[in-house]
Design an enzyme around this catalytic site. Sequence first.
Site, PDB file in Angstrom:
ATOM      1  N   GLY A 119       0.787  -1.312  -0.206  1.00 54.14           N
ATOM      2  CA  GLY A 119      -0.012  -0.048  -0.082  1.00 54.14           C
ATOM      3  C   GLY A 119       0.940   1.430   0.098  1.00 54.14           C
ATOM      4  N   CYS A 120       1.980   1.373   0.782  1.00 51.22           N
ATOM      5  CA  CYS A 120       2.763   2.468   0.931  1.00 51.22           C
ATOM      6  C   CYS A 120       3.621   2.744  -0.502  1.00 51.22           C
ATOM      7  CB  CYS A 120       3.907   2.246   2.154  1.00 51.22           C
ATOM      8  SG  CYS A 120       2.849   2.000   3.737  1.00 51.22           S
ATOM      9  N   THR A 121       3.913   1.677  -1.038  1.00 50.22           N
ATOM     10  CA  THR A 121       4.583   1.742  -2.230  1.00 50.22           C
ATOM     11  C   THR A 121       3.548   2.369  -3.487  1.00 50.22           C
ATOM     12  OG1 THR A 121       6.184  -0.286  -1.716  1.00 50.22           O
ATOM     13  CG2 THR A 121       5.739   0.365  -4.015  1.00 50.22           C
TER      14      THR A 121
END
Length: 229
Positions: A119-121
Amino acid sequence: MSKKSRKKSSKTSSGSSTAKKKTAKTRAPTQAKSAKTQRTPAGKSTGTIAKAGSHKAASEQLNSSKTASPPAQAKSGPVEGQKAPAFRLPRDGGDVVTLADYAGRKLVLFFYPRADTPGCTREAIDFTRLAGAFTAAGTAVLGISADPLKAQEKFRDKHKLGVPLISDEKHEMLEAYGAWGQKSMYGKSFLGILRTTILIGPDGRVARIWRNVRVDGHADEVLEAARSL
C-alpha cells in the site's frame, strides 16, 4: 444306600448350593461396579462434547471480532484551520527539512506506515507520478514514516520515487499531526502509524485532513484539493 452315604451326599449338595449362592453374590457387586464404570465414561464423554461445543462458539465469536476490527484512532492532532505544528527532521539524502522551508507555499504531508510495503509503495508511486502537477499547483509534497534513513533511501531507489522522504524514528512529527495512534489487526491492538494526509495552505494553517486513507485514487484527490486552495 446307607445312612452314612445319605448324610454325606446331603452335605455335598448343601455345600454345592451354598457355593453357588456365594458365587452369585460375588458376581452381582462386580456387575454393578462394571455398570457404574460404564456410566462414568459416558458422563465424561457428554461433558467433553459440551465443552467442545462451547469452545467452537467462543472461536466463532473470536473470528467475528477479528473480522469486524474497529477503525484506527489517532492519539491527537491538529484540526482544519489551526496552525500546522512545526517540525525539523532528516530526509533521504542526508538533508534536514523544516516546516519553515515551505513558508508561503502549499504543502502536502502524506504519512505512511512502512517503506516498501504494497500500500505504501502504491501511494508513494502515485504522488511521484503527479509530482509535476503538484509543482504546477504551487504545492510541495513530503512523505513521512518512522523508517530509518537507510530504509527510506532504499525505498526511493528501488521504486524511483521523486518526492522527499522524511524519517521520524522518534514519532515526534507523527504524534504532532495525529498520524500515530491505536491500530487493530488480527484481534490485537497496538500503537502504530495511521495512514494520514495533511494539506497545509500558504498561510501555514491546516487546510484539509484525510485520515484512514484508502490508497487508490487518493493522490489525485489531494491534487484537486491543492488546486482549489
